[in-house]
Motif scaffolding. Sequence first.
Motif, mmCIF file in Angstrom:
data_model
loop_
_atom_site.group_PDB
_atom_site.id
_atom_site.type_symbol
_atom_site.label_atom_id
_atom_site.label_comp_id
_atom_site.label_asym_id
_atom_site.label_seq_id
_atom_site.Cartn_x
_atom_site.Cartn_y
_atom_site.Cartn_z
ATOM 1 N N ASN A 120 36.626 -18.364 35.166
ATOM 2 C CA ASN A 120 37.326 -18.725 36.405
ATOM 3 C C ASN A 120 37.206 -20.213 36.746
ATOM 4 O OD1 ASN A 120 34.585 -18.199 36.837
ATOM 5 N ND2 ASN A 120 34.868 -17.624 38.971
ATOM 6 N N ARG A 121 36.610 -21.012 35.857
ATOM 7 C CA ARG A 121 36.514 -22.454 36.094
ATOM 8 C C ARG A 121 37.651 -23.229 35.424
ATOM 9 N NH1 ARG A 121 33.075 -24.255 39.093
ATOM 10 N NH2 ARG A 121 31.098 -23.248 39.537
ATOM 11 N N THR A 122 38.467 -22.541 34.634
ATOM 12 C CA THR A 122 39.521 -23.245 33.890
ATOM 13 C C THR A 122 40.899 -22.924 34.473
ATOM 14 O OG1 THR A 122 39.957 -23.908 31.598
ATOM 15 C CG2 THR A 122 40.161 -21.574 32.088
ATOM 16 N N PRO A 123 41.866 -23.845 34.349
ATOM 17 C CA PRO A 123 43.184 -23.619 34.948
ATOM 18 C C PRO A 123 43.937 -22.438 34.325
ATOM 19 C CG PRO A 123 42.873 -25.942 34.390
ATOM 20 C CD PRO A 123 41.745 -25.188 33.762
ATOM 21 N N PRO A 124 44.953 -21.914 35.034
ATOM 22 C CA PRO A 124 45.701 -20.731 34.569
ATOM 23 C C PRO A 124 46.312 -20.870 33.182
ATOM 24 C CG PRO A 124 46.208 -21.175 36.867
ATOM 25 C CD PRO A 124 45.343 -22.303 36.404
ATOM 26 N N LYS A 125 46.748 -22.084 32.785
ATOM 27 C CA LYS A 125 47.378 -22.266 31.475
ATOM 28 C C LYS A 125 46.401 -21.919 30.345
ATOM 29 C CE LYS A 125 50.194 -25.794 30.664
ATOM 30 N NZ LYS A 125 50.704 -27.148 30.337
ATOM 31 N N THR A 126 45.139 -22.341 30.491
ATOM 32 C CA THR A 126 44.137 -22.052 29.459
ATOM 33 C C THR A 126 43.707 -20.586 29.523
ATOM 34 O OG1 THR A 126 43.386 -24.329 29.694
ATOM 35 C CG2 THR A 126 41.966 -22.855 28.455
ATOM 36 N N GLN A 127 43.602 -20.051 30.741
ATOM 37 C CA GLN A 127 43.304 -18.623 30.896
ATOM 38 C C GLN A 127 44.372 -17.788 30.198
ATOM 39 O OE1 GLN A 127 43.043 -17.824 35.095
ATOM 40 N NE2 GLN A 127 41.066 -18.816 35.334
ATOM 41 N N ALA A 128 45.641 -18.185 30.360
ATOM 42 C CA ALA A 128 46.761 -17.442 29.767
ATOM 43 C C ALA A 128 46.680 -17.457 28.241
ATOM 44 C CB ALA A 128 48.092 -18.027 30.233
ATOM 45 N N ALA A 129 46.267 -18.584 27.658
ATOM 46 C CA ALA A 129 46.131 -18.682 26.190
ATOM 47 C C ALA A 129 45.076 -17.701 25.689
ATOM 48 C CB ALA A 129 45.770 -20.110 25.796
ATOM 49 N N LEU A 130 43.981 -17.598 26.439
ATOM 50 C CA LEU A 130 42.913 -16.666 26.073
ATOM 51 C C LEU A 130 43.397 -15.222 26.186
ATOM 52 C CD1 LEU A 130 39.774 -16.304 25.465
ATOM 53 C CD2 LEU A 130 39.561 -15.931 27.915
ATOM 54 N N LEU A 131 44.097 -14.923 27.288
ATOM 55 C CA LEU A 131 44.546 -13.548 27.535
ATOM 56 C C LEU A 131 45.612 -13.114 26.531
ATOM 57 C CD1 LEU A 131 44.487 -13.934 31.376
ATOM 58 C CD2 LEU A 131 43.163 -12.235 30.136
ATOM 59 N N GLU A 132 46.428 -14.067 26.074
ATOM 60 C CA GLU A 132 47.423 -13.754 25.037
ATOM 61 C C GLU A 132 46.720 -13.357 23.740
ATOM 62 O OE1 GLU A 132 51.002 -15.852 22.441
ATOM 63 O OE2 GLU A 132 49.909 -17.028 23.924
ATOM 64 N N ALA A 133 45.669 -14.098 23.391
ATOM 65 C CA ALA A 133 44.904 -13.783 22.184
ATOM 66 C C ALA A 133 44.251 -12.404 22.298
ATOM 67 C CB ALA A 133 43.841 -14.855 21.951
ATOM 68 N N MET A 134 43.755 -12.078 23.496
ATOM 69 C CA MET A 134 43.126 -10.772 23.728
ATOM 70 C C MET A 134 44.106 -9.638 23.507
ATOM 71 S SD MET A 134 41.027 -11.673 27.201
ATOM 72 C CE MET A 134 41.131 -9.999 27.776
ATOM 73 N N GLN A 135 45.331 -9.833 23.981
ATOM 74 C CA GLN A 135 46.330 -8.772 23.936
ATOM 75 C C GLN A 135 46.963 -8.631 22.550
ATOM 76 O OE1 GLN A 135 46.782 -6.754 26.410
ATOM 77 N NE2 GLN A 135 48.535 -5.594 25.694
ATOM 78 N N GLU A 136 47.293 -9.782 21.933
ATOM 79 C CA GLU A 136 48.068 -9.757 20.686
ATOM 80 C C GLU A 136 47.204 -9.846 19.431
ATOM 81 O OE1 GLU A 136 51.167 -9.139 21.069
ATOM 82 O OE2 GLU A 136 51.238 -9.479 23.233
#
Length: 331
Positions: A120-136
Amino acid sequence: MELTENNIKTLLAKLPQLKNEIQKVIVGQDAILDELLVAFLAGGHCLLEGVPGLAKTLIVKTMSQALHLSFRRIQFTPDLMPTDIVGTEILEEDHVTGKRFFKFNKGPLFANIVLADEINRTPPKTQAALLEAMQEFEVTYGGQTYPLDRPFFILATQNPIEQAGTYPLPEAQLDRFLLLIKMGYPTEQEEFEVLNRTTGTRKVEVLPVITAEEITQAQALVRQVTISEDLVRYVSNIIRATRPDTTTVDYVKEWVRWGAGPRAGQALILTAKARALLKGRYAVLEEDIQAMAVSVLRHRILMNFKAESEGITSDTATLELIKLVGRPKAL
């Protein structure tokens, strides 16, 4: 390799050994370790919430050693960019021909176990990159897709007390985590043991117990654990009861703003199957579903303002639902 009866017995015998190896280093936290292993066997990712100094990083690092898997830790900061975790292209030169070309340099996401510290310390763009990797289970850079290593397990941590300069994960992104595990302080005896163990010269060697191939087999075996239709209906009834617009439970109508989606039901069944396997069973019992319900639903049920002002949490709502929603009888 096809799983035979002997292979399955050998594999199941290694699961308690795995926990024992981790507990050489980690004092207490028995329930936390069980839930982490459940999530890993179910093939999902975890969000671990706890104040600093509770050995969150040490648990994950020790787990990777006992699993004989690669481990990377990413410290999330406000200036972290997606390329810092995914990777980037670098310009290289062929010494024979003298030609230059771009080569993809893999980032820290290319590991079996990734600790995303303070997500939760990083901006949404970087969070989204991580979450995409988690899902795909893959990342895309420059129009090229790169598959991630398997097995792939992300443990993200967040600090619940420091909110200044943070970017809390939206509910839709929280839903991507199989479990939200809350980590509390150790007991008096556990804290004594931690202080006694960690302030001297004692060193512990964690031995690898399970290979990557065996973990993949165990994850496939989880899917084969049986669950009766009445227990599937029971899970469905619990999930549907969390939604204020369709529930018949007055408690939910009064305190809950948004309920859980279908992914919550999938998570509850898969984690119940993984828990059954950890307990040495090939069939899900009602107790498996009830044991996993809180960690599955705590980040998927959104309480209303009235509940927040009264101190009623999603954990409280889940425990109340378990009391109120009965198991359907088998036909």
